[in-house]
Enzyme design. Structure first.
Site, PDB file in Angstrom:
ATOM      1  CG  HIS A  11     126.933 135.823 -47.671  1.00  0.00           C
ATOM      2  ND1 HIS A  11     128.182 135.661 -47.117  1.00  0.00           N
ATOM      3  CD2 HIS A  11     126.412 134.580 -47.818  1.00  0.00           C
ATOM      4  CE1 HIS A  11     128.422 134.376 -46.963  1.00  0.00           C
ATOM      5  NE2 HIS A  11     127.369 133.700 -47.372  1.00  0.00           N
ATOM      6  NE  ARG A  12     128.177 133.375 -43.937  1.00  0.00           N
ATOM      7  CZ  ARG A  12     129.381 132.864 -43.802  1.00  0.00           C
ATOM      8  NH1 ARG A  12     130.114 133.199 -42.752  1.00  0.00           N
ATOM      9  NH2 ARG A  12     129.876 132.006 -44.662  1.00  0.00           N
ATOM     10  CD  GLU A  38     123.076 133.192 -46.915  1.00  0.00           C
ATOM     11  OE1 GLU A  38     123.312 131.993 -47.027  1.00  0.00           O
ATOM     12  OE2 GLU A  38     123.696 133.916 -46.086  1.00  0.00           O
ATOM     13  CG  ASP A  40     124.066 130.569 -43.329  1.00  0.00           C
ATOM     14  OD1 ASP A  40     124.048 130.105 -44.475  1.00  0.00           O
ATOM     15  OD2 ASP A  40     124.736 131.585 -43.007  1.00  0.00           O
ATOM     16  CG  HIS A  53     128.085 129.890 -41.808  1.00  0.00           C
ATOM     17  ND1 HIS A  53     129.164 129.033 -41.757  1.00  0.00           N
ATOM     18  CD2 HIS A  53     127.766 129.995 -43.124  1.00  0.00           C
ATOM     19  CE1 HIS A  53     129.481 128.652 -42.976  1.00  0.00           C
ATOM     20  NE2 HIS A  53     128.651 129.226 -43.823  1.00  0.00           N
ATOM     21  CD  GLU A 113     123.750 127.982 -47.168  1.00  0.00           C
ATOM     22  OE1 GLU A 113     124.196 129.145 -47.153  1.00  0.00           O
ATOM     23  OE2 GLU A 113     124.467 126.973 -47.233  1.00  0.00           O
ATOM     24  CE  LYS A 115     125.644 127.224 -44.183  1.00  0.00           C
ATOM     25  NZ  LYS A 115     126.468 127.014 -45.376  1.00  0.00           N
ATOM     26  CG  ASP A 233     130.556 138.602 -47.059  1.00  0.00           C
ATOM     27  OD1 ASP A 233     129.555 137.889 -46.932  1.00  0.00           O
ATOM     28  OD2 ASP A 233     131.715 138.137 -47.182  1.00  0.00           O
TER      29      ASP A 233
END
Ligand code: G3P
Ligand code: MG
Length: 247
Positions: A11-12, A38, A40, A53, A113, A115, A233
């Site tokens: 995640h990120r 992943e 954003d 993000h 993702e 945003k 994470d």
């Protein structure tokens, strides 16, 4: 049986110890044994998809203000790593294109993702899909968002695009809902994920990838239920736990 099937999505990037949504975090995720990263995206003033993000640069850079008000060359002057430690001070905000150019030659899959729930970023879906085509990443990418209209639009623009809506509160008929927007999976908040939901989605040919689970306790439960992926994470910890569970 489920353990083998569960993928690890960083995640990120490996964002617990590395600056989120930077090349430092993505490269670490690969070393940590993640199957995917992943990230954003927002659009800069000059309509370039950039990887960050928040709507503003305030939290994760040494600048302030909205991403949409900066050109890419202005964004590139900011440090996207200093907030996480002096050794990361040279980290830049990546463009989506930079990440695609890098990831193409790795075995990693990608979760993008969008945003675009606060600012609609006109044309974002088209610009992003052109980049995905340019780097031939369509088959390795999942598009997700809390903006489900945007996912429907992506599906209409390219029927082969794999989409999965993000949501944080239980929805009454998740199978029907996913199908109604052409999604091939769902990305629920991990605390609303149940074994029943996993079974129902799988029975109906849908994938489930809960976000964002960092506790080993909950990770182990999700592995046991056989979710398709965990979004975390802590990819290193997830990889270690998965190995133990597989033995
Ligand atoms: O992909 C899951 C997760 O990224 C959704 O929430 O706010 O961390 O982007 P957020
Ligand atoms: Mg995200």
């Amino acid at each position: 049986m489920g353990f083998l099937a569960t993928k690890i999505i960083a995640h990120r990037g490996a964002s617990s110890k590395y600056p989120e949504n930077t090349m430092f975090a993505y490269k670490q995720a690969l070393k940590d044994g993640a199957d995917a990263i992943e990230l954003d995206i927002h659009l800069s003033r000059d309509k370039i998809p950039v990887v960050i993000h928040d709507e503003t640069v305030d939290r994760t850079t040494d600048g302030y203000g909205f991403v949409k008000d900066y050109s890419v060359s202005e964004l590139k002057k900011l440090s996207a790593g200093h907030w996480k430690g002096w050794k990361f001070r040279k980290a830049e905000i990546p463009t989506l294109e930079e990440v695609l150019a890098w990831i193409q030659s790795t075995p990693l899959d990608l979760v993008i993702e969008l945003k675009n729930n606060l600012f609609p970023y006109k044309g974002m879906e088209e610009i992003m899909l052109d980049l995905i085509d340019k780097y031939r990443m369509m088959e390795r990418t999942i598009f997700s968002s809390f903006n489900h209209d945007s996912l429907l639009k992506i599906k209409r623009l390219n029927h082969n695009a794999e989409t999965a809506p993000l949501y944080s509160k239980p929805i009454p008929d998740p199978v029907r809902y996913a199908k109604s927007i052409g999604a091939s999976g769902l990305h629920p908040y991990y605390r609303i994920t149940t074994e029943q939901l996993v079974r129902t989605l799988h029975k109906n040919g849908l994938k489930i990838r809960p976000y964002t689970v960092n506790s080993p306790h909950f990770m182990a439960i999700l592995f046991r239920w056989g979710v398709d992926a965990v979004i975390t994470d802590e990819p290193a910890q997830a990889a270690k736990l998965r190995k133990i569970k597989m033995k």
